[in-house]
Motif scaffolding. Structure first.
Motif, PDB file in Angstrom:
ATOM      1  N   LEU A  68       0.823  -1.208   0.000  1.00 21.08           N
ATOM      2  CA  LEU A  68       0.000   0.000   0.000  1.00 21.08           C
ATOM      3  C   LEU A  68       0.862   1.265   0.000  1.00 21.08           C
ATOM      4  O   LEU A  68       0.507   2.266  -0.630  1.00 21.08           O
ATOM      5  N   VAL A  69       2.000   1.224   0.659  1.00 22.11           N
ATOM      6  CA  VAL A  69       2.928   2.353   0.618  1.00 22.11           C
ATOM      7  C   VAL A  69       3.371   2.603  -0.819  1.00 22.11           C
ATOM      8  O   VAL A  69       3.413   3.748  -1.286  1.00 22.11           O
ATOM      9  N   GLU A  70       3.675   1.536  -1.546  1.00 21.98           N
ATOM     10  CA  GLU A  70       4.089   1.691  -2.943  1.00 21.98           C
ATOM     11  C   GLU A  70       2.943   2.200  -3.810  1.00 21.98           C
ATOM     12  O   GLU A  70       3.155   3.000  -4.718  1.00 21.98           O
ATOM     13  N   ALA A  88      -8.836  22.120  -1.891  1.00 25.58           N
ATOM     14  CA  ALA A  88      -9.300  20.768  -1.553  1.00 25.58           C
ATOM     15  C   ALA A  88      -8.316  19.714  -2.058  1.00 25.58           C
ATOM     16  O   ALA A  88      -8.061  18.720  -1.372  1.00 25.58           O
ATOM     17  N   ALA A  89      -7.750  19.940  -3.239  1.00 20.86           N
ATOM     18  CA  ALA A  89      -6.757  18.999  -3.765  1.00 20.86           C
ATOM     19  C   ALA A  89      -5.510  19.007  -2.886  1.00 20.86           C
ATOM     20  O   ALA A  89      -4.894  17.952  -2.656  1.00 20.86           O
ATOM     21  N   GLY A  90      -5.128  20.172  -2.386  1.00 11.95           N
ATOM     22  CA  GLY A  90      -3.982  20.250  -1.487  1.00 11.95           C
ATOM     23  C   GLY A  90      -4.224  19.522  -0.181  1.00 11.95           C
ATOM     24  O   GLY A  90      -3.337  18.840   0.331  1.00 11.95           O
ATOM     25  N   ILE A  91      -5.425  19.659   0.349  1.00 10.73           N
ATOM     26  CA  ILE A  91      -5.774  18.937   1.582  1.00 10.73           C
ATOM     27  C   ILE A  91      -5.760  17.426   1.323  1.00 10.73           C
ATOM     28  O   ILE A  91      -5.237  16.653   2.135  1.00 10.73           O
ATOM     29  N   PHE A  92      -6.312  16.999   0.192  1.00 13.98           N
ATOM     30  CA  PHE A  92      -6.344  15.574  -0.144  1.00 13.98           C
ATOM     31  C   PHE A  92      -4.924  15.018  -0.294  1.00 13.98           C
ATOM     32  O   PHE A  92      -4.617  13.938   0.207  1.00 13.98           O
ATOM     33  N   ARG A  93      -4.053  15.761  -0.951  1.00 13.73           N
ATOM     34  CA  ARG A  93      -2.658  15.323  -1.087  1.00 13.73           C
ATOM     35  C   ARG A  93      -1.974  15.248   0.278  1.00 13.73           C
ATOM     36  O   ARG A  93      -1.180  14.348   0.534  1.00 13.73           O
ATOM     37  N   THR A  94      -2.280  16.194   1.137  1.00 11.95           N
ATOM     38  CA  THR A  94      -1.698  16.180   2.479  1.00 11.95           C
ATOM     39  C   THR A  94      -2.162  14.952   3.260  1.00 11.95           C
ATOM     40  O   THR A  94      -1.366  14.310   3.956  1.00 11.95           O
ATOM     41  N   ARG A 100       0.600   7.774   3.939  1.00 16.44           N
ATOM     42  CA  ARG A 100       1.781   7.065   3.441  1.00 16.44           C
ATOM     43  C   ARG A 100       2.906   7.104   4.469  1.00 16.44           C
ATOM     44  O   ARG A 100       3.556   6.082   4.711  1.00 16.44           O
ATOM     45  N   CYS A 101       3.138   8.244   5.091  1.00 18.35           N
ATOM     46  CA  CYS A 101       4.183   8.334   6.120  1.00 18.35           C
ATOM     47  C   CYS A 101       3.862   7.433   7.310  1.00 18.35           C
ATOM     48  O   CYS A 101       4.742   6.747   7.832  1.00 18.35           O
ATOM     49  N   GLY A 102       2.607   7.435   7.734  1.00 21.84           N
ATOM     50  CA  GLY A 102       2.204   6.569   8.844  1.00 21.84           C
ATOM     51  C   GLY A 102       2.406   5.103   8.526  1.00 21.84           C
ATOM     52  O   GLY A 102       2.899   4.335   9.359  1.00 21.84           O
ATOM     53  N   LEU A 103       2.033   4.704   7.309  1.00 16.78           N
ATOM     54  CA  LEU A 103       2.240   3.310   6.907  1.00 16.78           C
ATOM     55  C   LEU A 103       3.724   2.971   6.823  1.00 16.78           C
ATOM     56  O   LEU A 103       4.134   1.863   7.200  1.00 16.78           O
TER      57      LEU A 103
END
Length: 158
Positions: A68-70, A88-94, A100-103
């Motif tokens: 999932l990280v990949e 909204a796109a910036g929030i979604f990317r964040t 990803r960082c958590g995983l």
């Protein structure tokens, strides 16, 4: 000799009956080298325990997290037309970046159990995830250097 007090021998490393950290929990030895076997703790206290089936579930869980990280590293979920300045796109990317960082950290902590099977599951999950998701992104975009332009998130620094 009468009147002498014997002192216990010094303890080197962890003591088996130390209750320093938690009053009801006994500290045991922690592996500091890779070991093989299904009797391990991965991510959570007493999980997967001594059951070989639960050990297989924990390996599958680590494998899936690494894959999932990949996927999150190579996905393109937001269209580029006009969405670069969209809040909204910036929030979604964040949010995707945070997940990803958590995983990534969860996979790292799982590998820190020093279990050989968990290590191989993590490496295998990253490899299969890159083969399934990252390799296609590189192939479609014409090279490894242009992957950054095709994904929503910045590349990981591995």
């Amino acid at each position: 000799m009468p009147g002498t007090i014997s002192t216990p021998p010094p303890h080197y490393g962890f003591r088996q009956n130390c209750t320093c950290m938690h009053p009801r929990k006994k500290m045991g030895m922690m592996h500091m080298t890779f070991f093989w076997g299904h009797n391990a703790e991965v991510l959570f206290d007493r999980w997967p325990g001594t059951d070989p089936k639960m050990y297989a579930v924990s390996l599958a869980f680590v494998f899936a997290m690494a894959a999932l990280v990949e996927l999150l590293s190579c996905c393109k979920l937001i269209g580029r037309a006009g969405s670069d300045c969209n809040f909204a796109a910036g929030i979604f990317r964040t949010v995707l970046y945070t997940v990803r960082c958590g995983l990534n950290y969860m996979v790292m902590l799982a590998v820190m159990s020093f279990n050989g099977g968990v290590f191989l599951a993590a490496v295998g999950g990253h490899a299969l995830g890159f083969l399934a998701f990252g390799y296609r992104a590189c192939k479609k975009s014409g090279g490894v250097g242009s992957v950054k332009e095709r994904t929503d998130l910045p590349p990981t620094n591995c």
